[in-house]
Write a protein that holds these residues in place. Sequence first.
Motif, mmCIF file in Angstrom:
data_model
loop_
_atom_site.group_PDB
_atom_site.id
_atom_site.type_symbol
_atom_site.label_atom_id
_atom_site.label_comp_id
_atom_site.label_asym_id
_atom_site.label_seq_id
_atom_site.Cartn_x
_atom_site.Cartn_y
_atom_site.Cartn_z
ATOM 1 N N ILE A 1 6.703 -10.064 4.288
ATOM 2 C CA ILE A 1 5.376 -10.200 3.692
ATOM 3 C C ILE A 1 4.643 -8.864 3.738
ATOM 4 O O ILE A 1 4.027 -8.443 2.754
ATOM 5 C CB ILE A 1 4.563 -11.283 4.419
ATOM 6 C CG1 ILE A 1 5.264 -12.637 4.284
ATOM 7 C CG2 ILE A 1 3.144 -11.357 3.868
ATOM 8 C CD1 ILE A 1 4.551 -13.752 4.992
ATOM 9 N N LEU A 2 4.692 -8.199 4.901
ATOM 10 C CA LEU A 2 4.031 -6.892 5.018
ATOM 11 C C LEU A 2 4.669 -5.870 4.081
ATOM 12 O O LEU A 2 3.980 -5.037 3.491
ATOM 13 C CB LEU A 2 4.096 -6.394 6.466
ATOM 14 C CG LEU A 2 3.240 -7.139 7.490
ATOM 15 C CD1 LEU A 2 3.384 -6.502 8.858
ATOM 16 C CD2 LEU A 2 1.773 -7.153 7.077
ATOM 17 N N GLN A 3 5.988 -5.937 3.949
ATOM 18 C CA GLN A 3 6.661 -5.021 3.033
ATOM 19 C C GLN A 3 6.260 -5.301 1.596
ATOM 20 O O GLN A 3 6.063 -4.360 0.809
ATOM 21 C CB GLN A 3 8.178 -5.148 3.199
ATOM 22 C CG GLN A 3 8.696 -4.546 4.497
ATOM 23 C CD GLN A 3 10.164 -4.847 4.733
ATOM 24 O OE1 GLN A 3 10.699 -5.819 4.204
ATOM 25 N NE2 GLN A 3 10.811 -4.009 5.537
ATOM 26 N N ALA A 4 6.125 -6.571 1.266
ATOM 27 C CA ALA A 4 5.703 -6.913 -0.096
ATOM 28 C C ALA A 4 4.272 -6.444 -0.356
ATOM 29 O O ALA A 4 3.933 -6.021 -1.471
ATOM 30 C CB ALA A 4 5.810 -8.422 -0.311
ATOM 31 N N ALA A 5 3.440 -6.482 0.673
ATOM 32 C CA ALA A 5 2.050 -6.035 0.528
ATOM 33 C C ALA A 5 1.927 -4.511 0.580
ATOM 34 O O ALA A 5 0.874 -3.966 0.249
ATOM 35 C CB ALA A 5 1.185 -6.662 1.619
ATOM 36 N N GLY A 6 2.998 -3.835 1.015
ATOM 37 C CA GLY A 6 2.962 -2.380 1.162
ATOM 38 C C GLY A 6 3.027 -2.011 2.634
ATOM 39 O O GLY A 6 2.113 -2.349 3.389
ATOM 40 N N GLU A 7 4.104 -1.358 3.048
ATOM 41 C CA GLU A 7 4.328 -1.107 4.474
ATOM 42 C C GLU A 7 3.242 -0.236 5.102
ATOM 43 O O GLU A 7 2.702 -0.554 6.150
ATOM 44 C CB GLU A 7 5.701 -0.455 4.677
ATOM 45 C CG GLU A 7 6.858 -1.370 4.334
ATOM 46 C CD GLU A 7 8.182 -0.710 4.619
ATOM 47 O OE1 GLU A 7 8.230 0.216 5.450
ATOM 48 O OE2 GLU A 7 9.183 -1.102 3.992
ATOM 49 N N PHE A 8 2.950 0.888 4.485
ATOM 50 C CA PHE A 8 1.916 1.784 5.021
ATOM 51 C C PHE A 8 1.197 2.439 3.850
ATOM 52 O O PHE A 8 1.170 3.649 3.696
ATOM 53 C CB PHE A 8 2.542 2.839 5.935
ATOM 54 C CG PHE A 8 1.533 3.495 6.849
ATOM 55 C CD1 PHE A 8 0.905 2.763 7.847
ATOM 56 C CD2 PHE A 8 1.203 4.828 6.707
ATOM 57 C CE1 PHE A 8 -0.031 3.352 8.682
ATOM 58 C CE2 PHE A 8 0.276 5.431 7.536
ATOM 59 C CZ PHE A 8 -0.341 4.694 8.531
ATOM 60 N N GLY A 9 0.602 1.564 3.049
ATOM 61 C CA GLY A 9 -0.094 2.040 1.858
ATOM 62 C C GLY A 9 -1.532 2.412 2.154
ATOM 63 O O GLY A 9 -1.945 2.607 3.302
ATOM 64 N N THR A 10 -2.319 2.483 1.099
ATOM 65 C CA THR A 10 -3.730 2.860 1.230
ATOM 66 C C THR A 10 -4.481 1.935 2.175
ATOM 67 O O THR A 10 -5.311 2.378 2.965
ATOM 68 C CB THR A 10 -4.401 2.837 -0.158
ATOM 69 O OG1 THR A 10 -3.706 3.732 -1.031
ATOM 70 C CG2 THR A 10 -5.858 3.268 -0.064
ATOM 71 N N PHE A 11 -4.187 0.640 2.102
ATOM 72 C CA PHE A 11 -4.875 -0.325 2.955
ATOM 73 C C PHE A 11 -4.627 -0.034 4.433
ATOM 74 O O PHE A 11 -5.570 0.025 5.229
ATOM 75 C CB PHE A 11 -4.403 -1.741 2.619
ATOM 76 C CG PHE A 11 -5.059 -2.807 3.448
ATOM 77 C CD1 PHE A 11 -6.267 -3.360 3.065
ATOM 78 C CD2 PHE A 11 -4.461 -3.253 4.623
ATOM 79 C CE1 PHE A 11 -6.879 -4.339 3.841
ATOM 80 C CE2 PHE A 11 -5.064 -4.235 5.398
ATOM 81 C CZ PHE A 11 -6.275 -4.778 4.999
ATOM 82 N N GLN A 12 -3.358 0.147 4.816
ATOM 83 C CA GLN A 12 -3.049 0.403 6.230
ATOM 84 C C GLN A 12 -3.568 1.758 6.686
ATOM 85 O O GLN A 12 -4.043 1.894 7.818
ATOM 86 C CB GLN A 12 -1.536 0.316 6.456
ATOM 87 C CG GLN A 12 -0.977 -1.097 6.447
ATOM 88 C CD GLN A 12 -0.619 -1.589 5.065
ATOM 89 O OE1 GLN A 12 -0.956 -0.962 4.063
ATOM 90 N NE2 GLN A 12 0.070 -2.716 5.003
ATOM 91 N N ARG A 13 -3.492 2.756 5.814
ATOM 92 C CA ARG A 13 -4.010 4.080 6.189
ATOM 93 C C ARG A 13 -5.519 4.024 6.400
ATOM 94 O O ARG A 13 -6.057 4.649 7.315
ATOM 95 C CB ARG A 13 -3.650 5.114 5.116
ATOM 96 C CG ARG A 13 -2.165 5.443 5.054
ATOM 97 C CD ARG A 13 -1.928 6.712 4.246
ATOM 98 N NE ARG A 13 -2.272 6.535 2.845
ATOM 99 C CZ ARG A 13 -1.455 6.108 1.905
ATOM 100 N NH1 ARG A 13 -0.192 5.792 2.223
ATOM 101 N NH2 ARG A 13 -1.839 5.985 0.654
ATOM 102 N N ARG A 14 -6.201 3.260 5.560
ATOM 103 C CA ARG A 14 -7.645 3.104 5.728
ATOM 104 C C ARG A 14 -7.958 2.365 7.024
ATOM 105 O O ARG A 14 -8.904 2.723 7.738
ATOM 106 C CB ARG A 14 -8.228 2.339 4.542
ATOM 107 C CG ARG A 14 -9.753 2.284 4.532
ATOM 108 C CD ARG A 14 -10.272 1.479 3.358
ATOM 109 N NE ARG A 14 -10.004 0.046 3.528
ATOM 110 C CZ ARG A 14 -10.349 -0.892 2.648
ATOM 111 N NH1 ARG A 14 -10.945 -0.537 1.515
ATOM 112 N NH2 ARG A 14 -10.074 -2.155 2.874
ATOM 113 N N LEU A 15 -7.150 1.359 7.352
ATOM 114 C CA LEU A 15 -7.362 0.607 8.590
ATOM 115 C C LEU A 15 -7.227 1.517 9.808
ATOM 116 O O LEU A 15 -8.038 1.469 10.732
ATOM 117 C CB LEU A 15 -6.354 -0.542 8.674
ATOM 118 C CG LEU A 15 -6.361 -1.356 9.983
ATOM 119 C CD1 LEU A 15 -7.722 -2.009 10.198
ATOM 120 C CD2 LEU A 15 -5.251 -2.403 9.969
ATOM 121 N N VAL A 16 -6.191 2.359 9.813
ATOM 122 C CA VAL A 16 -6.009 3.292 10.921
ATOM 123 C C VAL A 16 -7.171 4.282 10.974
ATOM 124 O O VAL A 16 -7.678 4.609 12.053
ATOM 125 C CB VAL A 16 -4.664 4.040 10.787
ATOM 126 C CG1 VAL A 16 -4.533 5.123 11.854
ATOM 127 C CG2 VAL A 16 -3.497 3.053 10.902
#
Length: 538
Positions: free
Chosen positions: A46-61
Motif C-alpha cells: 500500500i505504501l509503495q502504491a502511494a509512493g515510497e518516499f515521495g513529496t508527501f513523505q519528504r514533507r512529513l519528515v
Amino acid sequence: MDSSSQPGHPEETKLQKGSCAKRVGFSEQLHSQSEDDDCMVTYTNILQAAGEFGTFQRRLVALTFIPNILSAFFLSSRVILFKKLPHYCDTSWLLAIRPNLTRQELFSLTLPKKADGHFESCRMYSPVQWDFDSIVKYGLNDTQECQYGWIYIKLTKISLVSEFDLVCNRASEPSKAGDIFKAGLLLGSFIIGIMCDRIGRYKTILIMLLFYGVFGFGTTFVPSFIIYKTFQFGIGIAITGYVISSVTLVSEWLLISQRTHAIALAHCFFALGLLLLSALDYSIPHWRLLYLTGSAPVIFLVSYIWILPESPLWLMMSGQMEKAKFVLCTAASINKRTIPPELLKQLNVEKIPYGTMLGLLKEAPMRKITMIMGYVWFSISFSYLGLTFQIQKLQTNMYGTYIALALVELVARLSCIILVEKLGKRSSQVLMLLLGGITCLLQVFIPNEYLSIHLSLSLLSQIGMSAAITVAFIYSADLFPIAFRQPGFCFVSLFFSLGAIFYSLVKNMVPDHPKMFRIICGVLATSGGFLSFLFPQN
C-alpha cells in the motif's frame, strides 16, 4: 534475522485477497503459515502504491525539523541560563558615608575574607552607624548573610541567575528547576502512550506543540522563578511527548529502508538547534531576548493543524477505515500516484486492541529485548549528560566549547546513515556505545594537565553517545511490533528519564570528582554496548 522479517513490522501487516478473510493483521500470529503467498498483500504494498518516499513523505519528515530545533533549544538553554556568576553582597550602605570608594576599598571594609584571602561571596559585615574614620580605625567584626542583594562582577549579560538572584541560599534553585524538568520528562513517558492510542498521533503532536508555545515561548515572560520552574515541568512533558509521538507517526508512514534517513536527518536538526543556541547566546545580552528569539519559530507550528497527517495505521487499528483510505489516497495524490481500487477495497479491519508497557514484558523474547533496550537508553541518557557536563567543565573557551559540541552532534547524527547502511543497526549500536564508553574510561588514566588529549577523547565520547541516541531511535522503531511500538517508545523513554534523574543524583553526591563521573559513564556505556550483542541480527 533480517529486520524486515521481524514480527510486528508494518511490512508484515497483511491484507488478505480473494477468498481469504478480509482483515488487517498486525503480527505474524494472525496468519496461517500454510497460506499461499499470492493470497497476501502487505502494508508495504500500500505504501509503495502511494509512493515510497515521495513529496508527501519528504514533507512529513521536513515537518519534524522546526520542533527538533525547538527541542534542542528548550533542552539545552538551561545550561546557558544558569551559568555561575562571580558575586558578592551588596554593601553600598557604606557609599552613603563615603561615596568615592573604589570597589576594592569598599569590599575590604565591608566583606570578610576566607582562609585563601578571597572575599566571602555570601556574607558581609553588619552595617553600623559610625563615621567613616571610626570604621577604618576599628574595623567591623559582626557578620551576617547578605541583606541588600548582590553585586555581580564582570556582568556582561542579564541571566536568570542575576535577575532572580539565584546565589548563596538560593544557589540550589537551578538544580531544583532541573529536577522539575526531569519530572516532566518522566510523567510524559507515562501519559503520552495513552494519549497517542486514545486520540491519535496527530492530535497528540498538536497538543505537545501547543505546550511548546505556552510553556516554551511563554517562559520569555515569566514574572518569577516559581513560574519558571512550573513552565519547566510543562516543557519536559512536551519534549518527551513530541519525540515519542512524532517518531511513531513518521515510522508508520515510511518503509524500513527510509526510516534511517528520516530519523537521522531529523536528529541533525536537533544539532542545528544547539548551534542556534550557541550563536544566540554569543550575540544576545539578555536571557529574555534570547528566549524570545530562540523560541520564535513556534509561531510557524500553527500551520501544522492543516498540514500534519494522521497515521493510517492508527486509523486502521481504531477501526476508522474510511479515514485511513482517505489519508492514503491523499498521500498518493500528492506523490502523483494512484492506489489501485481493488487494493483499497481489501482494507477491511477489525478494531485491534492496543498493547501496553506491561504487555511488552509478558513473553520471554520480547521481554528480553525490551529490558535490554531500556538499559541501553538508561546508559545513553546518563552517559550523554555526564559527558556533556564534563566537557563544559574543561578550562576551554566557553563559546568555542558549545559550538564544538553542536558540530560533534551534527557529525554524529549524519554518520548514523552510513553506519546503519554498512554495518546494520545492531553493530552500529554496539560500536557507538563502546566508542563512547571506552574513550570515557581512557580519560581516567590521563593526567589533568593534558587538556588537549582530554578534549579530544571527550569529543570522541560525545560522538559515540550522540550517534548511539540516533541508532537507538532507529533500532527501537524496528524491534517493537506495531501494536507495541507506542508503549515500547514510552518504556525506553521512561528509562531515559530515569537515567537523567540518576545523573542528577550522582552529580549532587560527587560534584567535584570528574574521574568518578567518567568511570560511571564509561562502565554504563560499555556494558550497554556489550548487552546490545543480544539484540537480533539485522
